[in-house]
Enzyme design. Structure first.
Site, PDB file in Angstrom:
ATOM      1  N   GLU A  65      25.317  40.763 -72.524  1.00 23.90           N
ATOM      2  CA  GLU A  65      24.243  39.820 -72.164  1.00 23.90           C
ATOM      3  C   GLU A  65      23.532  40.299 -70.902  1.00 23.90           C
ATOM      4  O   GLU A  65      22.307  40.260 -70.809  1.00 23.90           O
ATOM      5  CB  GLU A  65      24.824  38.419 -71.963  1.00 23.90           C
ATOM      6  CG  GLU A  65      25.279  37.781 -73.273  1.00 23.90           C
ATOM      7  CD  GLU A  65      26.030  36.477 -73.098  1.00 23.90           C
ATOM      8  OE1 GLU A  65      26.466  36.176 -71.976  1.00 23.90           O
ATOM      9  OE2 GLU A  65      26.191  35.762 -74.107  1.00 23.90           O
ATOM     10  N   GLY A 113      26.218  32.538 -78.672  1.00 23.97           N
ATOM     11  CA  GLY A 113      26.727  31.181 -78.446  1.00 23.97           C
ATOM     12  C   GLY A 113      26.130  30.185 -79.422  1.00 23.97           C
ATOM     13  O   GLY A 113      25.297  30.530 -80.266  1.00 23.97           O
ATOM     14  N   SER A 114      26.562  28.947 -79.297  1.00 23.08           N
ATOM     15  CA  SER A 114      26.139  27.926 -80.263  1.00 23.08           C
ATOM     16  C   SER A 114      24.651  27.584 -80.107  1.00 23.08           C
ATOM     17  O   SER A 114      23.982  27.271 -81.101  1.00 23.08           O
ATOM     18  CB  SER A 114      27.003  26.673 -80.108  1.00 23.08           C
ATOM     19  OG  SER A 114      26.954  26.190 -78.785  1.00 23.08           O
ATOM     20  N   THR A 115      24.124  27.624 -78.899  1.00 14.53           N
ATOM     21  CA  THR A 115      22.688  27.345 -78.716  1.00 14.53           C
ATOM     22  C   THR A 115      21.873  28.481 -79.342  1.00 14.53           C
ATOM     23  O   THR A 115      20.882  28.237 -80.039  1.00 14.53           O
ATOM     24  CB  THR A 115      22.362  27.196 -77.211  1.00 14.53           C
ATOM     25  OG1 THR A 115      23.343  26.360 -76.601  1.00 14.53           O
ATOM     26  CG2 THR A 115      20.990  26.561 -77.018  1.00 14.53           C
ATOM     27  N   ASP A 158      18.683  33.383 -74.417  1.00 15.49           N
ATOM     28  CA  ASP A 158      20.134  33.197 -74.367  1.00 15.49           C
ATOM     29  C   ASP A 158      20.464  31.860 -73.726  1.00 15.49           C
ATOM     30  O   ASP A 158      19.636  31.270 -73.000  1.00 15.49           O
ATOM     31  CB  ASP A 158      20.782  34.351 -73.578  1.00 15.49           C
ATOM     32  CG  ASP A 158      22.273  34.501 -73.870  1.00 15.49           C
ATOM     33  OD1 ASP A 158      22.825  33.707 -74.668  1.00 15.49           O
ATOM     34  OD2 ASP A 158      22.882  35.427 -73.310  1.00 15.49           O
ATOM     35  N   LYS A 181      24.003  21.386 -68.710  1.00 17.11           N
ATOM     36  CA  LYS A 181      24.272  22.691 -68.096  1.00 17.11           C
ATOM     37  C   LYS A 181      23.642  22.850 -66.708  1.00 17.11           C
ATOM     38  O   LYS A 181      23.947  23.795 -65.997  1.00 17.11           O
ATOM     39  CB  LYS A 181      23.759  23.815 -69.008  1.00 17.11           C
ATOM     40  CG  LYS A 181      24.301  23.790 -70.438  1.00 17.11           C
ATOM     41  CD  LYS A 181      25.723  24.229 -70.525  1.00 17.11           C
ATOM     42  CE  LYS A 181      26.291  24.292 -71.928  1.00 17.11           C
ATOM     43  NZ  LYS A 181      25.787  25.345 -72.778  1.00 17.11           N
ATOM     44  N   ALA A 195      23.489  29.360 -71.531  1.00 17.29           N
ATOM     45  CA  ALA A 195      24.206  29.477 -70.261  1.00 17.29           C
ATOM     46  C   ALA A 195      25.316  28.439 -70.241  1.00 17.29           C
ATOM     47  O   ALA A 195      25.252  27.436 -70.952  1.00 17.29           O
ATOM     48  CB  ALA A 195      23.264  29.251 -69.089  1.00 17.29           C
ATOM     49  N   GLY A 232      29.049  33.729 -70.132  1.00 20.15           N
ATOM     50  CA  GLY A 232      30.252  34.432 -70.563  1.00 20.15           C
ATOM     51  C   GLY A 232      31.302  33.538 -71.174  1.00 20.15           C
ATOM     52  O   GLY A 232      32.395  33.996 -71.499  1.00 20.15           O
ATOM     53  N   GLY A 233      30.946  32.244 -71.359  1.00 20.55           N
ATOM     54  CA  GLY A 233      31.885  31.344 -72.037  1.00 20.55           C
ATOM     55  C   GLY A 233      32.259  31.871 -73.412  1.00 20.55           C
ATOM     56  O   GLY A 233      33.369  31.647 -73.893  1.00 20.55           O
TER      57      GLY A 233
HETATM   58  C1  5RP Z   1      28.230  33.547 -74.190  1.00 23.81           C
HETATM   59  C2  5RP Z   1      27.362  32.793 -73.254  1.00 23.81           C
HETATM   60  C3  5RP Z   1      26.703  31.561 -73.762  1.00 23.81           C
HETATM   61  O1  5RP Z   1      25.342  31.643 -73.513  1.00 23.81           O
HETATM   62  C4  5RP Z   1      27.276  30.359 -73.061  1.00 23.81           C
HETATM   63  O2  5RP Z   1      28.690  30.370 -73.196  1.00 23.81           O
HETATM   64  C5  5RP Z   1      26.710  29.064 -73.640  1.00 23.81           C
HETATM   65  O3  5RP Z   1      27.227  28.860 -74.906  1.00 23.81           O
HETATM   66  P1  5RP Z   1      26.765  27.655 -75.827  1.00 23.81           P
HETATM   67  O4  5RP Z   1      25.338  27.898 -76.211  1.00 23.81           O
HETATM   68  O5  5RP Z   1      27.715  27.737 -77.001  1.00 23.81           O
HETATM   69  O6  5RP Z   1      26.940  26.381 -75.041  1.00 23.81           O
HETATM   70  O7  5RP Z   1      27.185  33.144 -72.112  1.00 23.81           O
HETATM   71  O8  5RP Z   1      28.899  34.608 -73.572  1.00 23.81           O
END
Ligand code: 5RP
Length: 220
Positions: free
Chosen positions: A103, A29-31, A81, A121, A83, A95-96
């Site tokens: 994961e 993900g972006s984070t 990771d 979040k 969320a 899972g976004g």
């Molecule tokens: C990917 C995920 C990501 O951790 C979640 O979607 C957060 O994403 P982002 O850091 O882009 O806000 O679960 O499957």
């Protein structure tokens, strides 16, 4: 401070949980992309990394960081990771980005799970973010009907095939009063690979970035 700057702040704070010699699990993900950049800049002498997606693996390799198969390790010292939603008990919806199954596997195989997120979040109750469910293609309709029976409104994520060759149903409107119970119940449906509730293996530490700084919450 915009949301991306907050994600970067949370990601950089996670470096405090990484040491030379560690096997590091890396989410998606972006984070996490900020975390990968920060990890590369610090030039740790890691035993290696295990990635939760092909996308993160490609970024890690491009940064010169070794990526191993989970089966070639005895698990990870730490898993970092993001969320989509996280509670004060450190249960999450993830899972976004569609990487929920790998994961969950890497999280389960890790001795410590550090969740990195911006303050938007944090929620009282999970479920406003549609719950991703990875399904085997032939079971899409069967699982969809069962999810309707549980009170949800499943929507196929158009044009998405997961790294495992499966589909994602995003389930709107679920009442997630009992995250661990619903996680188990959905995972029992034939055809479900896994769902994006992370309550049975929640995070151990949450690094939550707000304009005033990064706050650390430990699992109660
Ligand atoms: C990917 C995920 C990501 O951790 C979640 O979607 C957060 O994403 P982002 O850091 O882009 O806000 O679960 O499957």
């Amino acid at each position: 401070m915009d949301q991306d700057a907050l994600k970067k702040a949370a990601a950089e704070a996670a470096l405090a949980f990484v040491e030379d010699g560690m096997m590091v699990g890396v989410g998606t993900g972006s984070t996490v992309n900020h975390f990968i950049a920060a990890l590369a800049a610090r030039r740790f002498d890691l035993a290696g990394t295990v990635s939760s997606s092909e996308a993160s693996a490609a970024r890690l390799r491009a940064a010169g960081i070794p990526v191993l198969e989970l089966n070639a390790t005895d698990g990870c010292d730490v898993y970092v990771d993001g969320a989509d939603e996280v509670t004060g008990a450190l249960a999450m919806i993830k899972g976004g980005g569609g990487a929920l199954t790998r994961e969950k596997i890497v999280a389960q195989a890790s001795r410590r799970f550090v969740c990195i997120a911006d303050a938007s979040k944090l929620v009282e109750r999970l479920g406003k973010f549609p719950l991703p469910v990875e399904v085997i293609p032939m079971a899409r309709s069967l699982v969809g009907r069962a999810l309707v029976g549980l009170g949800g409104r499943p929507v196929l994520r158009e044009g998405v095939v997961t790294d495992n060759g499966n589909l994602i149903l995003d389930v709107h409107g679920l009442d997630i009063a009992d995250p661990a119970g619903l996680e188990s119940e959905i995972n029992q449906l034939p055809g479900v690979v896994t769902n994006g509730i992370f309550a049975r293996r929640p995070a151990d530490v949450l690094l939550l970035a707000a304009p005033g700084g990064v706050r650390r919450l430990d699992r109660p």
